[in-house]
Design an enzyme around this catalytic site. Structure first.
Site, PDB file in Angstrom:
ATOM      1  N   CYS A  63     -15.990  64.039  33.649  1.00 30.86           N
ATOM      2  CA  CYS A  63     -15.009  65.302  33.823  1.00 30.86           C
ATOM      3  C   CYS A  63     -14.345  65.091  35.120  1.00 30.86           C
ATOM      4  CB  CYS A  63     -16.197  66.222  34.332  1.00 30.86           C
ATOM      5  SG  CYS A  63     -17.656  66.141  33.474  1.00 30.86           S
TER       6      CYS A  63
ATOM      7  N   ARG B  27     -24.910  55.145  34.744  1.00 28.23           N
ATOM      8  CA  ARG B  27     -25.948  55.668  35.512  1.00 28.23           C
ATOM      9  C   ARG B  27     -27.122  54.827  35.764  1.00 28.23           C
ATOM     10  NH1 ARG B  27     -25.765  61.331  31.636  1.00 28.23           N
ATOM     11  NH2 ARG B  27     -23.738  61.710  32.066  1.00 28.23           N
TER      12      ARG B  27
ATOM     13  N   GLN C 275     -19.359  57.884  26.249  1.00 32.72           N
ATOM     14  CA  GLN C 275     -19.174  59.155  25.793  1.00 32.72           C
ATOM     15  C   GLN C 275     -18.130  59.463  24.974  1.00 32.72           C
ATOM     16  OE1 GLN C 275     -19.749  61.606  29.425  1.00 32.72           O
ATOM     17  NE2 GLN C 275     -21.919  62.088  28.849  1.00 32.72           N
TER      18      GLN C 275
ATOM     19  N   ASP D 218     -16.297  61.824  24.939  1.00 35.66           N
ATOM     20  CA  ASP D 218     -16.197  63.133  25.597  1.00 35.66           C
ATOM     21  C   ASP D 218     -14.913  63.933  25.373  1.00 35.66           C
ATOM     22  OD1 ASP D 218     -17.154  64.804  27.501  1.00 35.66           O
ATOM     23  OD2 ASP D 218     -17.213  63.246  29.298  1.00 35.66           O
TER      24      ASP D 218
ATOM     25  N   HIS E 183     -12.607  67.440  27.219  1.00 34.42           N
ATOM     26  CA  HIS E 183     -12.669  68.557  28.073  1.00 34.42           C
ATOM     27  C   HIS E 183     -11.364  69.423  27.624  1.00 34.42           C
ATOM     28  CE1 HIS E 183     -14.846  65.656  30.352  1.00 34.42           C
ATOM     29  NE2 HIS E 183     -15.611  66.742  30.664  1.00 34.42           N
TER      30      HIS E 183
ATOM     31  N   LYS F 278     -24.748  76.855  27.494  1.00 32.37           N
ATOM     32  CA  LYS F 278     -24.007  75.792  26.741  1.00 32.37           C
ATOM     33  C   LYS F 278     -24.622  75.802  25.221  1.00 32.37           C
ATOM     34  CE  LYS F 278     -27.961  72.730  27.974  1.00 32.37           C
ATOM     35  NZ  LYS F 278     -28.429  71.488  28.075  1.00 32.37           N
TER      36      LYS F 278
ATOM     37  N   HIS G 240     -16.803  71.424  28.556  1.00 31.69           N
ATOM     38  CA  HIS G 240     -17.039  70.088  28.423  1.00 31.69           C
ATOM     39  C   HIS G 240     -17.648  69.859  26.990  1.00 31.69           C
ATOM     40  CE1 HIS G 240     -17.648  69.340  32.643  1.00 31.69           C
ATOM     41  NE2 HIS G 240     -17.579  70.696  32.640  1.00 31.69           N
TER      42      HIS G 240
HETATM   43 ZN   LIG Z   1     -17.482  66.982  31.280  1.00 33.27          ZN
END
Ligand SMILES: [Zn+2]
Ligand SMILES: [Zn+2]
Length: 650
Positions: A350, A379, A397, A399, A401, A481, A527
């Site tokens: 992010c 991580r 990910q 991912d 945004h 979420k 997200h």
């Molecule tokens: Zn994010």
């Protein structure tokens, strides 16, 4: 004699003499219930049947045929019973063994033991322990509760040579101010235990001991290594059998075994928790990515790539420093240039996306701005929790945004839900469970923002006529979420996608766009991930299919098997032709018998085997053998692509 009144689940009152227990209540309702009763729920809390009921309580008798939460409680009781009975048997078979803790868990129970020096049972001993347990179960030994002042209890367990129990009692006294503790006795065994238990050992319907593992006392790596024995129990043998069958299938489908076996990936000691993807596995990841990219293209997302290594300062700004530091990797720049800056590997994508958004001026016409990234994140997970591809230290990910206005949220969520449906169905997961999580106690943002955000998510879900569960208070601290779950071929549920609203990060990064009114406004940020982690999803797919991927998803779709050396030339020509048609293939040029080549291709779970010898070469054909359907006969190689496409979902 005075009386008490309790309320039964159907709302009807039941009058009982003062001091009456759950067992008395069951008996008052009927002899059958009295016989089946395992425990009693008192105002929602599970208790011993023998405990006296308080006046005015709402009660429910828990039996093997209870449903819903009560069914879980019924299993919990007999598994807890079984843990104690296992300890009884173990102490009997290995005198001098010290006991520690033995709780019921999701699928069964365990007990942690400290065996005398040099003695430690192996899996081969499990049957012996089971036999001893059976003796105690057949003897129908009651579970008897007693309470003891802390001092006496400490003395008792110290005399018995049970230091773990002594430590537990002393902690209860220190941390919770306990003055008394409860003990439960069954047959010859007495345990420090909060309870509750069923009335007696014979209530354990069917049980099985599964495995032995090491476990540190209190999960602390600096303390004593104990021996943990796992088992499970069910009310009925048929349920236990079904469970064991499922465990066996899970073992067969375990991606940690199949990964190396199918040459997909490996783990190496040099980098714990970070998979090394082999060529076959890399193809699998690319195929999954291709499906995700198709959704990106269709829905107006654009891809970005941001750095893996970013200045530590950024992580202060993003808030990760405060909340996430323990799980981050840090890197030092080379000292050569005297560079004093400290950097961190990104645990999330992010902040990078926010920097991209913030580096340009935006007008309301740019919104919604959808930035996708196959972002690799790092991580630092404790080594003990790593689990194949399902829990790793580095993963990618899928991912994205989305920067938009609050008004645009429902349409964006709509599109995300549709992308998820289409994508999951592609991979054979037709049923998607949706969970909406709302504002937690600790949160940032105004009431109005939260209300509108939650409303936006609900609206999107309802507009689609979608069923969803609400988890109150389970949202992230920055916004509500939606999580998306699927069920695999083994009946296990996996959370994959997520869609989270966020007011906080645009604030922290001072993101803005110019509105129609020419003033600066903050965008809302969504997200979202469709599959979550690419690596984890690959692991789930491997288990879902047991490594037998549908043809369109198989890293190698066709194995070309020349029966002998003279036909290798023809095999290569066929390979080139199929390759040009987009068929992922490989030629087995080893000097092995064709039988051996077929067997190896079967083991590698390649969907199609194309055998070619003299006759095939003369006719310009291949003999096709399918992993799933056996021999399909000789055919023109040009027909192979359609065979492979046949199983591809729309
Ligand atoms: Zn994010
Ligand atoms: Zn216990």
């Amino acid at each position: 004699m005075s009386a008490i009144t309790v309320t039964l689940p159907d709302g009807s009152p039941l009058e009982l003499p003062e001091g009456a227990s759950g067992a008395d209540a069951a008996a008052a309702i009927g002899p059958r219930l009295a016989k089946d009763a395992l425990g009693v729920k008192v105002d929602g809390e599970l208790r011993d049947l023998a405990a006296p009921l308080p006046d005015g309580a709402a009660i429910a008798i828990v039996t093997p045929t209870s449903e819903g939460d009560d069914a879980d409680d019924a299993l919990w009781l007999i598994r807890h019973d079984a843990a104690h009975v296992m300890a009884t048997a173990v102490v009997e078979l290995w005198p001098g063994t010290k006991v520690s803790i033995g709780p019921p868990i999701a699928d069964g129970f365990y007990y942690d033991f400290d065996f005398p020096d040099g003695e430690r049972p192996s899996e081969a001993d499990l049957e012996r322990i089971e036999a001893a347990m059976r003796t105690h179960i057949e003897a129908d030994e009651p579970f008897e509760r007693s309470e003891l002042p802390v001092g006496e209890a400490v003395e008792r367990f110290r005399d018995a040579g049970e230091p773990y129990k002594v430590e537990l009692i002393e902690d209860l006294e220190r941390d919770q101010g306990a003055e008394t503790v409860s003990l439960y006795r069954n047959g010859p065994f007495t345990d420090l235990c909060r309870g509750p238990h069923s009335p007696s050992t014979s209530r354990i319907g069917a049980f099985k001991l599964n495995s032995i593992a090491g476990a540190y006392w209190r999960g602390d790596e600096s303390r004593q290594m104990l021996t943990r024995i796992y088992g499970t129990a069910f009310h009925r043998q048929a349920d236990l059998d079904r469970h064991l069958e499922q465990l066996e299938r899970a073992r067969e489908n375990d991606h940690r075994r199949l990964g190396p076996e199918l040459d997909l990936f490996r783990f190496r000691e040099e980098s714990p928790g970070m998979p090394f993807w082999l060529p076959q596995g890399t193809v699998l990841l690319e195929l999954i990515e291709r499906e995700v990219r198709e959704q990106l293209g269709k829905r107006g997302y654009r891809e970005i790539r941001t750095p893996e290594v970013l200045d530590e300062e950024l992580w202060h700004r993003s808030g990760h420093w405060d909340n996430y530091r323990e799980n981050m990797y840090f890197v030092e720049a080379s000292q050569r240039e005297g560079d004093q800056r400290r950097f961190a590997l990104k645990p999330m994508n992010c902040p990078g996306a926010c920097l991209v958004f913030g580096s340009e001026r935006h007008s309301y016409r740019d919104l919604p701005l959808r930035l996708a990234e196959f972002g690799k994140v790092f991580r630092y997970e404790r080594e003990g929790v790593l689990h194949g591809l399902l829990r790793v230290r580095a993963f990618t990910q899928d991912d994205a945004h989305v920067y938009c206005t609050l008004e645009q949220v429902p349409a964006e969520v709509d599109s995300i839900c549709s992308a998820i449906d289409e994508l999951y169905a592609r991979f054979g997961f037709d049923e998607v469970q949706v969970e909406l999580s709302t504002r937690p106690e600790k949160s940032v943002g105004t009431d109005e923002q939260w209300e509108r955000a939650e409303q936006g998510l609900r609206e999107a879900l309802e507009r689609q006529g979608r069923e969803y569960e609400v988890s109150p208070g389970e949202g992230t601290f920055y916004g509500p979420k939606i999580d998306f779950h699927v069920t695999d071929a083994l009946g296990r549920s996996w959370q994959l996608g997520t869609c989270q609203l966020d007011f906080q990060m645009p604030e922290r990064f001072e993101l803005a766009y110019q509105g129609e009114d020419n003033a600066e406004h903050r965008p809302v940020m969504i997200h979202r991930a469709l599959l979550g982690s690419m690596e984890r999803f690959a692991g789930i797919l491997i288990e879902h299919h047991g490594g037998r991927f549908p043809a369109w998803l198989a890293p190698t779709q066709a194995a070309i098997l020349p029966v002998s050396d003279p036909h290798v030339g023809y095999a290569r020509a066929v390979a080139a032709r199929l390759g040009a048609a987009g068929v992922r293939n490989r030629v087995d040029e080893r000097a092995e018998s064709v039988g051996r080549k077929i067997r190896d291709a079967e083991l590698a779970k390649v969907p199609l085997m194309l055998v070619l010898g003299e006759r095939e070469e003369a006719d310009g054909t291949v003999s096709v053998r399918s992993h799933a359907d056996g021999d399909l006969g000789a055919m023109d190689p040009d027909r192979v692509p359609e065979l492979l496409e046949a199983g591809r979902p729309e």
